[in-house]
Design an enzyme around this catalytic site. Structure first.
Site: not given
Ligand code: F6P
Length: 349
Positions: A42, A103, A134, A156, A158, A160, A202, A217-218, A283
């Site tokens: 991405g 991808r 990754d 990225t 994310d 992650d 994701r 945020a609640e 993005r």
């Protein structure tokens, strides 16, 4: 160069590969003269700034710099062109990646990786810099295993990637989401509604957690933490009973479906609820200051690794500095979301 091997010349590719193919089986590290760069997976804001830094630092170090278009897919097809200092002008502030990205499933097979390695040999790419997450680094590791030296730079939204505390694009994406949620809060507040907002992620909830804290945020729902609709409804009703008149629920993409969550909240509480999926909006856009500086400094670090003959490394950000780790080791590293931060966020609503 790129044109030479495309435009119908693909049948000659086998011949070209045979002529240039050497060293793949032996795993010998060649002296690096040519350096390629591709962006994969991405896209993320700051990828252009990374390419710019790599190309500029690389040309100054005396390397021949080459850009591979469309990620591994483009490498596979030999989509390579030389990049000079001026080719990356006016890219620092641009979102997306001008090299484009993909991808690529083909790279998950040994035949795909071998074809990529052959293309590196054809074009004189002695070291390939891969900007991505990754999945992209696994492709790079596979190339490294058959003798094509690589360097990975984490890009990225994310955040992650286990071996680094920061990935290029993360800050911009979070700011984009935060600004959008601030706007949604205005209208939720005017109509006394519940706004359920799905943010990207994701498999990882880093965007959701931080954006949730930043927007008050609640409720924050993460893919890493199991949750129950009954608790969500109870929290909303508790908030209403304490006098609250609008509600923000952040759902990470991998944690659930914002439309379904909004529907169930409305059914159970009779509070009007509206879902918004921020999606790919997160993005795009011009990279933030943090992403521009991270991209620039990580790009320069990648070139320094090559100059110092530290190959097959991943550039990482850890404990306040940009450094690098072995690619095999880096890929085995894990990081996890802070449960403390999630718990603390609950004290603030
Ligand atoms: O790049 C990471 C990411 O944005 C994830 O957060 C998201 O799940 C995924 O990519 C979406 O990918 P695609 O571009 O295939 O829609």
């Amino acid at each position: 160069m790129f044109e030479e091997y495309t435009n119908g010349n693909l049948p000659n590719l086998k011949e070209m590969v045979a002529k240039n193919y050497s060293g793949i089986e032996t795993g010998e590290m060649p002296e690096v003269k040519g350096v390629g760069i591709l962006t994969s997976g991405g896209d993320a804001p700051g990828m252009n700034a990374t390419i710019r830094a790599v190309v500029r630092a690389g040309t100054k170090a005396g390397f021949k710099m080459m850009g591979v278009t469309r990620g591994y897919h483009g490498l596979w097809k030999g989509e390579v062109k030389e990049l000079g200092h001026r080719d990356v002008s006016e890219t620092l502030q641009r979102g997306g990646t001008f090299l484009m990205t993909a991808r690529s499933k083909s790279f998950e097979t040994p035949a795909g990786v071998l074809q990529g390695a052959k293309m590196c040999k054809v074009f004189g790419i002695d070291c390939l810099i891969v900007v991505g997450g990754d999945g992209s680094f696994k492709g790079a590791r596979d190339l490294a295993r058959i003798g094509i030296p690589v360097i990975g730079i984490p890009g990225t939204i994310d955040n992650d990637v286990g071996c680094t505390q920061y990935t290029i694009g993360y800050d911009t994406a979070m700011n984009t989401a935060m600004e959008a949620i601030d706007k949604l809060r205005d209208t939720a507040s005017s109509h006394e509604r519940c706004s359920v907002i799905e943010v990207m992620g994701r498999h990882a909830g880093y965007i959701a957690l931080n954006v949730g804290i930043a927007t008050g945020a609640e409720i924050i729902l993460l893919p890493e933490v199991s949750w129950d609709m009954k608790d969500v409804i109870k929290t909303i009703l508790d908030c209403r009973n304490k006098g609250k008149r609008h509600y923000i629920v952040i759902v990470a993409e991998g944690a659930g479906d914002a439309t379904e969550v909004a529907k169930q909240i409305e059914e159970a509480t009779e509070i009007e609820s509206r879902p918004t999926i921020l999606g790919h909006l997160q993005r795009g856009g011009s990279p933030s200051l943090r992403d521009r500086t991270m991209a620039s400094l990580m790009g320069v670090h990648a070139i320094e690794c090559i100059q110092e003959k530290r190959l097959n490394r991943l550039v990482v950000y850890r404990d306040g500095e940009i450094t690098d780790v072995d690619i095999e080791e880096g890929l085995s590293m894990k990081k996890s979301i802070s449960m403390d931060e999630l718990e603390r966020s609950k004290l603030l609503t």
